[in-house]
Motif scaffolding. Structure first.
Motif, PDB file in Angstrom:
ATOM      1  N   LYS A  45       6.778   7.710 -24.374  1.00  0.00           N
ATOM      2  CA  LYS A  45       7.208   6.492 -25.053  1.00  0.00           C
ATOM      3  C   LYS A  45       6.048   5.514 -25.194  1.00  0.00           C
ATOM      4  CE  LYS A  45      11.992   6.944 -23.739  1.00  0.00           C
ATOM      5  NZ  LYS A  45      13.038   6.567 -22.811  1.00  0.00           N
ATOM      6  N   GLU A  46       5.234   5.370 -24.152  1.00  0.00           N
ATOM      7  CA  GLU A  46       4.080   4.472 -24.235  1.00  0.00           C
ATOM      8  C   GLU A  46       3.054   4.973 -25.236  1.00  0.00           C
ATOM      9  OE1 GLU A  46       2.137   2.862 -20.789  1.00  0.00           O
ATOM     10  OE2 GLU A  46       3.999   2.998 -19.649  1.00  0.00           O
ATOM     11  N   ILE A  47       2.767   6.249 -25.184  1.00  0.00           N
ATOM     12  CA  ILE A  47       1.763   6.824 -26.074  1.00  0.00           C
ATOM     13  C   ILE A  47       2.230   6.772 -27.524  1.00  0.00           C
ATOM     14  CG2 ILE A  47       0.622   9.000 -26.696  1.00  0.00           C
ATOM     15  CD1 ILE A  47       0.532   9.617 -23.669  1.00  0.00           C
ATOM     16  N   SER A  48       3.513   6.920 -27.750  1.00  0.00           N
ATOM     17  CA  SER A  48       4.053   6.943 -29.107  1.00  0.00           C
ATOM     18  C   SER A  48       4.314   5.559 -29.685  1.00  0.00           C
ATOM     19  CB  SER A  48       5.368   7.728 -29.127  1.00  0.00           C
ATOM     20  OG  SER A  48       5.149   9.039 -28.697  1.00  0.00           O
ATOM     21  N   TYR A  49       4.265   4.526 -28.867  1.00  0.00           N
ATOM     22  CA  TYR A  49       4.586   3.171 -29.326  1.00  0.00           C
ATOM     23  C   TYR A  49       3.581   2.702 -30.373  1.00  0.00           C
ATOM     24  CZ  TYR A  49       5.374  -1.832 -29.385  1.00  0.00           C
ATOM     25  OH  TYR A  49       5.620  -3.117 -29.797  1.00  0.00           O
ATOM     26  N   ASP A  50       4.082   2.163 -31.453  1.00  0.00           N
ATOM     27  CA  ASP A  50       3.244   1.625 -32.520  1.00  0.00           C
ATOM     28  C   ASP A  50       3.493   0.124 -32.608  1.00  0.00           C
ATOM     29  OD1 ASP A  50       1.839   0.944 -34.791  1.00  0.00           O
ATOM     30  OD2 ASP A  50       2.845   2.369 -36.096  1.00  0.00           O
ATOM     31  N   PRO A  51       2.543  -0.709 -32.135  1.00  0.00           N
ATOM     32  CA  PRO A  51       2.759  -2.156 -32.120  1.00  0.00           C
ATOM     33  C   PRO A  51       2.739  -2.800 -33.504  1.00  0.00           C
ATOM     34  CG  PRO A  51       0.526  -1.663 -31.436  1.00  0.00           C
ATOM     35  CD  PRO A  51       1.248  -0.341 -31.576  1.00  0.00           C
ATOM     36  N   LEU A  52       2.315  -2.074 -34.529  1.00  0.00           N
ATOM     37  CA  LEU A  52       2.228  -2.676 -35.860  1.00  0.00           C
ATOM     38  C   LEU A  52       3.588  -3.075 -36.418  1.00  0.00           C
ATOM     39  CD1 LEU A  52      -0.646  -0.715 -37.582  1.00  0.00           C
ATOM     40  CD2 LEU A  52      -0.709  -2.890 -36.366  1.00  0.00           C
ATOM     41  N   ASP A  53       4.626  -2.382 -36.030  1.00  0.00           N
ATOM     42  CA  ASP A  53       5.962  -2.763 -36.482  1.00  0.00           C
ATOM     43  C   ASP A  53       6.295  -4.166 -35.982  1.00  0.00           C
ATOM     44  OD1 ASP A  53       8.533  -2.340 -37.732  1.00  0.00           O
ATOM     45  OD2 ASP A  53       9.330  -2.092 -35.697  1.00  0.00           O
ATOM     46  N   ALA A  54       6.068  -4.418 -34.703  1.00  0.00           N
ATOM     47  CA  ALA A  54       6.326  -5.745 -34.139  1.00  0.00           C
ATOM     48  C   ALA A  54       5.386  -6.785 -34.744  1.00  0.00           C
ATOM     49  CB  ALA A  54       6.170  -5.709 -32.629  1.00  0.00           C
ATOM     50  N   LEU A  55       4.118  -6.433 -34.912  1.00  0.00           N
ATOM     51  CA  LEU A  55       3.144  -7.372 -35.480  1.00  0.00           C
ATOM     52  C   LEU A  55       3.485  -7.769 -36.910  1.00  0.00           C
ATOM     53  CD1 LEU A  55      -0.237  -5.993 -34.127  1.00  0.00           C
ATOM     54  CD2 LEU A  55       0.798  -8.208 -33.621  1.00  0.00           C
ATOM     55  N   SER A  56       4.102  -6.879 -37.645  1.00  0.00           N
ATOM     56  CA  SER A  56       4.454  -7.188 -39.034  1.00  0.00           C
ATOM     57  C   SER A  56       5.620  -8.174 -39.121  1.00  0.00           C
ATOM     58  CB  SER A  56       4.784  -5.911 -39.803  1.00  0.00           C
ATOM     59  OG  SER A  56       5.986  -5.347 -39.332  1.00  0.00           O
ATOM     60  N   LYS A  57       6.340  -8.381 -38.010  1.00  0.00           N
ATOM     61  CA  LYS A  57       7.518  -9.234 -38.016  1.00  0.00           C
ATOM     62  C   LYS A  57       7.272 -10.630 -37.452  1.00  0.00           C
ATOM     63  CE  LYS A  57      10.525  -5.261 -37.667  1.00  0.00           C
ATOM     64  NZ  LYS A  57      11.379  -4.457 -36.815  1.00  0.00           N
ATOM     65  N   VAL A  58       6.085 -10.871 -36.930  1.00  0.00           N
ATOM     66  CA  VAL A  58       5.795 -12.184 -36.363  1.00  0.00           C
ATOM     67  C   VAL A  58       4.610 -12.810 -37.079  1.00  0.00           C
ATOM     68  CG1 VAL A  58       6.696 -11.616 -34.073  1.00  0.00           C
ATOM     69  CG2 VAL A  58       4.290 -11.238 -34.560  1.00  0.00           C
ATOM     70  N   ASP A  59       4.533 -14.127 -36.996  1.00  0.00           N
ATOM     71  CA  ASP A  59       3.415 -14.821 -37.622  1.00  0.00           C
ATOM     72  C   ASP A  59       2.839 -15.834 -36.632  1.00  0.00           C
ATOM     73  OD1 ASP A  59       1.600 -15.377 -39.635  1.00  0.00           O
ATOM     74  OD2 ASP A  59       2.817 -16.995 -40.444  1.00  0.00           O
ATOM     75  N   VAL A  60       2.310 -15.320 -35.553  1.00  0.00           N
ATOM     76  CA  VAL A  60       1.657 -16.147 -34.542  1.00  0.00           C
ATOM     77  C   VAL A  60       0.201 -15.716 -34.454  1.00  0.00           C
ATOM     78  CG1 VAL A  60       3.776 -16.505 -33.208  1.00  0.00           C
ATOM     79  CG2 VAL A  60       2.297 -14.562 -32.674  1.00  0.00           C
ATOM     80  N   PRO A  61      -0.684 -16.590 -33.984  1.00  0.00           N
ATOM     81  CA  PRO A  61      -2.078 -16.188 -33.845  1.00  0.00           C
ATOM     82  C   PRO A  61      -2.200 -14.943 -32.961  1.00  0.00           C
ATOM     83  CG  PRO A  61      -1.851 -18.546 -33.528  1.00  0.00           C
ATOM     84  CD  PRO A  61      -0.460 -17.971 -33.585  1.00  0.00           C
ATOM     85  N   THR A  62      -2.868 -13.934 -33.493  1.00  0.00           N
ATOM     86  CA  THR A  62      -2.980 -12.655 -32.799  1.00  0.00           C
ATOM     87  C   THR A  62      -4.394 -12.127 -32.938  1.00  0.00           C
ATOM     88  OG1 THR A  62      -0.687 -12.172 -33.428  1.00  0.00           O
ATOM     89  CG2 THR A  62      -2.011 -10.324 -32.637  1.00  0.00           C
ATOM     90  N   LEU A  63      -4.934 -11.674 -31.826  1.00  0.00           N
ATOM     91  CA  LEU A  63      -6.246 -11.037 -31.821  1.00  0.00           C
ATOM     92  C   LEU A  63      -6.059  -9.597 -31.358  1.00  0.00           C
ATOM     93  CD1 LEU A  63      -9.399 -11.105 -31.939  1.00  0.00           C
ATOM     94  CD2 LEU A  63      -9.325 -11.815 -29.528  1.00  0.00           C
ATOM     95  N   LEU A  64      -6.462  -8.644 -32.185  1.00  0.00           N
ATOM     96  CA  LEU A  64      -6.471  -7.232 -31.800  1.00  0.00           C
ATOM     97  C   LEU A  64      -7.919  -6.827 -31.606  1.00  0.00           C
ATOM     98  CD1 LEU A  64      -3.925  -5.581 -34.256  1.00  0.00           C
ATOM     99  CD2 LEU A  64      -3.547  -6.287 -31.899  1.00  0.00           C
TER     100      LEU A  64
END
Length: 114
Positions: A15-34
């Motif tokens: 589950k951890e290896i398969s997790y794709d954070p881009l789905d969550a990132l596409s739904k929020v608009d807060v300052p984010t540094l990757l």
């Protein structure tokens, strides 16, 4: 990872290896540094950077550190990076990482002294 992923339907590691954070990132608009280390042996860095930049969010900054691995270290070999016995020794050591983080925090107003 104890040598095996176990049952794919219940494995925590899978589950951890398969997790794709881009789905969550596409739904929020807060300052984010990757921040990605280009010598990361765990993820496909180039693809991840491209996909993150494709989100085209004004509040998202993507940084790729050339000489760093997943833990922002520069001194480990790929074999050491995947050795569980070495995991307690992982500490960010990339100067470029610290500069990127400090610059992002300052530019966002997060580094102001009160």
């Amino acid at each position: 990872m104890s040598g095996a992923l176990g049952d794919p339907k219940t494995s925590r590691w899978l589950k951890e290896i398969s997790y794709d954070p881009l789905d969550a990132l596409s739904k929020v608009d807060v300052p984010t540094l990757l921040v990605f280390g280009e010598k990361d042996v765990w993820i496909p860095v180039r693809t991840s950077v491209e996909r993150a930049r494709a989100l085209d969010r004004k509040t998202l900054q993507v940084v790729s550190i050339e000489d760093a691995d997943h833990a922002m270290m520069e001194s480990l070999t790929p074999q050491q990076q995947i050795d569980p016995a070495m995991s307690k020794q992982f500490r960010p050591e990339s100067a470029e990482y610290f500069v990127a983080l400090g610059s992002w925090l300052t530019a966002g107003g997060f580094g102001r002294m009160h």
